[in-house]
Every structure is written in structure tokens, then in C-alpha cells.
Design an enzyme around this catalytic site. Structure first.
Site, short mmCIF file in Angstrom:
data_model
loop_
_atom_site.label_atom_id
_atom_site.label_comp_id
_atom_site.label_asym_id
_atom_site.label_seq_id
_atom_site.Cartn_x
_atom_site.Cartn_y
_atom_site.Cartn_z
N CYS A 107 -1.83 8.13 0.19
CA CYS A 107 -1.02 6.97 0.60
C CYS A 107 -0.10 6.56 -0.56
CB CYS A 107 -1.94 5.81 0.99
SG CYS A 107 -2.74 5.05 -0.43
N CYS B 128 -1.95 5.38 -3.78
CA CYS B 128 -2.53 6.49 -4.56
C CYS B 128 -1.42 7.34 -5.18
CB CYS B 128 -3.44 7.34 -3.69
SG CYS B 128 -4.98 6.49 -3.30
N GLU C 117 -8.63 9.38 -4.18
CA GLU C 117 -7.77 9.82 -5.28
C GLU C 117 -7.94 8.90 -6.49
OE1 GLU C 117 -7.00 9.33 -2.10
OE2 GLU C 117 -5.23 10.45 -1.51
N HIS D 59 -9.69 4.26 -2.67
CA HIS D 59 -9.41 5.58 -2.09
C HIS D 59 -9.96 6.70 -2.99
CE1 HIS D 59 -6.06 4.39 0.93
NE2 HIS D 59 -7.12 3.61 1.01
#
Ligand SMILES: Nc1ccn([C@H]2C[C@H](O)[C@@H](COP(=O)(O)O)O2)c(=O)n1
Length: 189
Positions: free
Chosen positions: A121, A124, A97, A95
Site C-alpha cells: 500500500c 508501506c 512490510e 502491515h
């Protein structure tokens, strides 16, 4: 010399020039940086970018969602409704992040703010908390009702990580390479 140039020259020579007013502010700059990074994403359904900023308004990390280094964008799958779980991108994609935090160019990201296109999410959120980031600024919360995003909020609330939704002041920030008017800019003295 036309009238506009004459006026420009006069104001330059009298030293009366004032600062531009239509510059982008810090929040716009950091969110736009996240969105620029997202343009690198190969994910056909969601392109997400993230930008980590320290207390001095310096960018210390930028990332977007993508395959891990060494896992080819051509060979690894980008689908998600697949019969085999091993053909599902969720098994592999990092992801935005996570990438922004791991890409940091500083010793750590303690007390930093992360700007991200989509609310983080739960996985993260864990990385954000463990890395010492204390603030999350997101543009969209469109998946917010799903349990994994509610779990993020629960963890942020428990740990005191501040999060707030960015509401853009302007509809667009455009970089049009074909129309940069260098000739209208004033020369440096
Ligand atoms: N905060 C977020 C949320 C999602 N992503 C990435 C992960 C996937 O590449 C994509 C979401 O995939 P979907 O199942 O919705 O098609 O976006 C992220 O990087 N950061």
C-alpha cells in the site's frame, strides 16, 4: 541390503553422487518464507507476509500483518465494516512490510529486496522507499486498481524502486512433518 541401497552405497563409495535437482531456488525460498510468516497472522480476511533480503541472499527481516506489540490480539478489533472508526482494524494493524523492515537484524536494509504476498500500500511504499529498499517482488496485485496501490506505483516509479510480479514455477511447496523420509536420506560420512 536391497538393490536400491546397494546402488546408493556404490555411488557414494565411488564419489559419483551429483547434486539434487528439485531444490527450491532463491526466489521461491524468499517468497515461501514470506508466506510461512503470513501463517502467523490473526487477520481473518488477509494474511500477508514479507521477507527482506540483502544483496548476499541473506534474510535480514521477516514480518506479517498484526497488532502492534503490546496491543492484544484478543482485545483489539479485527473487523473493518464497523460503525465506529475506532473499532476498525485499519486503525491498528501493522502491515507485513512495515514489520519485516522494523524486525531487521542488520544495521539497515539499504539496497535490499522485499518479497511480499500482496503489493504494498502507499504507507508501506513510503517506508520501503525511506528505508533504502530498491526492489519489491510481490505475488498478488489483486487490489492494484485502488488509488492507494496506484500511489505506491507512482512513488516507486519516481524513486526508481524496481517492482515485479513473481510467477511461481510450481503450484506448491509442501512441508509435511508427518512424511519426512529421513531413512531415505544418505548418512553423512
Ligand atoms: N501489502 C499489504 C497489504 C495489506 N496488508 C494487510 C493489512 C490488513 O491487515 C490486511 C488488509 O486488510 P483488508 O482491508 O484488505 O481486509 O492486510 C499488508 O500487511 N500488506
Amino acid at each position: 541390503m536391497d538393490l536400491a541401497e546397494l546402488t546408493e552405497n556404490m555411488s557414494l563409495s565411488s564419489g559419483s553422487q551429483t547434486k539434487r535437482e528439485d531444490y527450491i531456488d532463491w526466489t521461491e525460498y524468499f517468497m515461501a518464507t514470506a508466506f510461512l510468516a503470513a501463517k502467523r497472522s490473526k487477520d481473518p480476511s488477509y494474511q500477508v507476509g514479507a521477507c527482506v533480503v540483502n544483496r548476499e541472499n541473506k534474510i535480514v527481516g521477516v514480518g506479517y500483518n498484526g497488532m502492534p506489540t503490546g496491543c492484544s490480539d484478543e482485545e483489539f478489533p479485527w473487523g473493518k465494516n464497523t460503525s465506529s472508526p475506532l473499532d476498525n482494524k485499519h486503525m491498528y494493524v501493522c502491515h507485513a512490510e512495515m514489520n519485516a523492515i522494523l524486525n531487521k537484524n542488520s544495521a539497515d536494509v539499504k539496497n535490499c529486496t522485499i518479497y511480499v504476498g500482496l503489493f504494498p500500500c502507499n504507507e508501506c511504499a513510503k517506508i520501503i522507499i525511506q528505508s533504502g529498499i530498491t526492489e519489491v517482488v510481490y505475488l498478488s496485485d489483486e487490489k492494484g486498481k485502488k488509488p492507494i496501490y496506484q500511489a505506491s506505483k507512482r512513488m516507486f516509479d519516481a524513486t526508481g524502486v524496481k517492482y515485479w510480479q513473481y510467477k511461481p514455477k510450481r503450484d506448491k511447496i509442501v512441508i509435511d512433518f508427518s512424511n519426512i523420509e529421513w531413512d531415505k536420506m544418505s548418512p553423512c560420512k
